[in-house]
Design an enzyme around this catalytic site. Structure first.
Site, PDB file in Angstrom:
ATOM      1  N   GLY A  62      -7.701   9.908  -0.297  1.00  0.00           N
ATOM      2  CA  GLY A  62      -7.784  10.226   1.133  1.00  0.00           C
ATOM      3  C   GLY A  62      -8.163  11.782   0.854  1.00  0.00           C
ATOM      4  N   HIS A 121       0.365  -1.384  -0.028  1.00  0.00           N
ATOM      5  CA  HIS A 121       0.638   0.106   0.031  1.00  0.00           C
ATOM      6  C   HIS A 121       0.388   1.791   0.278  1.00  0.00           C
ATOM      7  CE1 HIS A 121      -2.794   2.734   1.047  1.00  0.00           C
ATOM      8  NE2 HIS A 121      -3.448   1.806   1.053  1.00  0.00           N
ATOM      9  N   GLU A 142       0.614   4.119   1.539  1.00  0.00           N
ATOM     10  CA  GLU A 142       1.294   4.450   2.934  1.00  0.00           C
ATOM     11  C   GLU A 142       1.890   3.901   3.430  1.00  0.00           C
ATOM     12  OE1 GLU A 142      -3.546   5.695   3.078  1.00  0.00           O
ATOM     13  OE2 GLU A 142      -2.707   4.348   4.821  1.00  0.00           O
TER      14      GLU A 142
END
Length: 254
Positions: free
Chosen positions: A172, A96, A98
């Site tokens: 996000g 991912h 992140e």
């Protein structure tokens, strides 16, 4: 061959035991298309995995958000693929953005993780995607191809791999890749697989989109020819996740 629509919910680092139970109750009560239309996987934080697995409806599956790159041992704070298998957790999310950004996971490290998890019998949602700077400099496909190549170099059987294309600038942020932008990258990724892996892998591997997917944009995104589903972040904690699962219906008439 029709690829079965896939919707994953990545809960990230969110939730209390009470909140998690509420989310699962909402999912359990939902009327959604059958498993032959859509495969649904939810990914709670590690500490909630056993609880969610024990109370979640049987036609939905559970995924971990990460796992260690090799066998367990003296790796404080890590969780091994073997432990997930031992708990009957079938899926894991790897690479991912992140983790790539915040924990400096390289393409090679992610490739090693994917290969090891698959070798232990886990199914993998492998994430790829470019930053805003990379998109604006015109290197989107170079970046995504390099990320995918690091996996392809280490993996021979793709039947348990789902690729999640997640443009980092859309995660996000409320900015969503347009359906045309998503379709373009998914199409290019499929062409890359055909050229560098095999035509069969390109035709059968599901490539899902992630990045500010919500109830309002999921049908148009899901209607794109090479978008085989979604990896949903924030919206997977809300009731609208049900609407996103139902977006799988757009493929039935296709």
């Amino acid at each position: 061959m029709a690829r079965n629509f896939f919707v994953g919910g990545n809960w990230k680092c969110n939730g209390t035991a009470e909140e998690v139970k509420k989310i699962v109750n909402t999912l359990n009560e939902a009327q959604v298309p059958s498993q032959d239309v859509v495969e649904v996987v939810v990914s709670p934080p590690y500490v909630f995995l056993p609880m969610v697995k024990s109370i979640l409806r049987p036609d939905f599956y559970v995924a971990a958000q990460n796992c260690w790159v090799k066998k367990g041992g003296a790796f404080t704070g890590e969780v091994s693929a073997e432990m997930l298998v031992n708990l009957d957790i079938p899926w894991v999310i790897l690479g991912h953005s992140e983790r790539r950004a915040l924990l400096n996971e390289t393409n090679e490290f992610v490739g090693d993780k994917v290969a090891y998890a698959l070798a232990q019998g886990l199914k993998v949602i492998a994430c790829v995607g470019e930053t805003l700077e990379q998109r604006e400099s015109g290197s989107t496909m170079d970046v995504v191809a390099a990320q995918t190549k690091a996996i392809a170099d280490r993996v021979s059987n793709w039947s348990d791999v789902v690729i999640a294309y997640e443009p980092v600038w859309a995660i996000g942020t409320g900015k969503v890749a347009s359906p045309a932008q998503a379709q373009e990258v998914h199409d290019e990724l499929r062409k890359w697989l055909a050229k560098n892996v095999s035509a069969d892998v390109a035709a059968t591997t599901r490539i899902i989109y992630g990045g500010s997917v919500n109830g309002g944009n999921c049908k148009e995104l899901g209607g794109q020819a090479d978008v085989d589903g979604f990896l949903v972040g924030g919206a997977s904690l809300k009731p609208e996740f049900i609407d996103i699962i139902k977006a799988a219906e757009v493929k039935k008439g296709a």
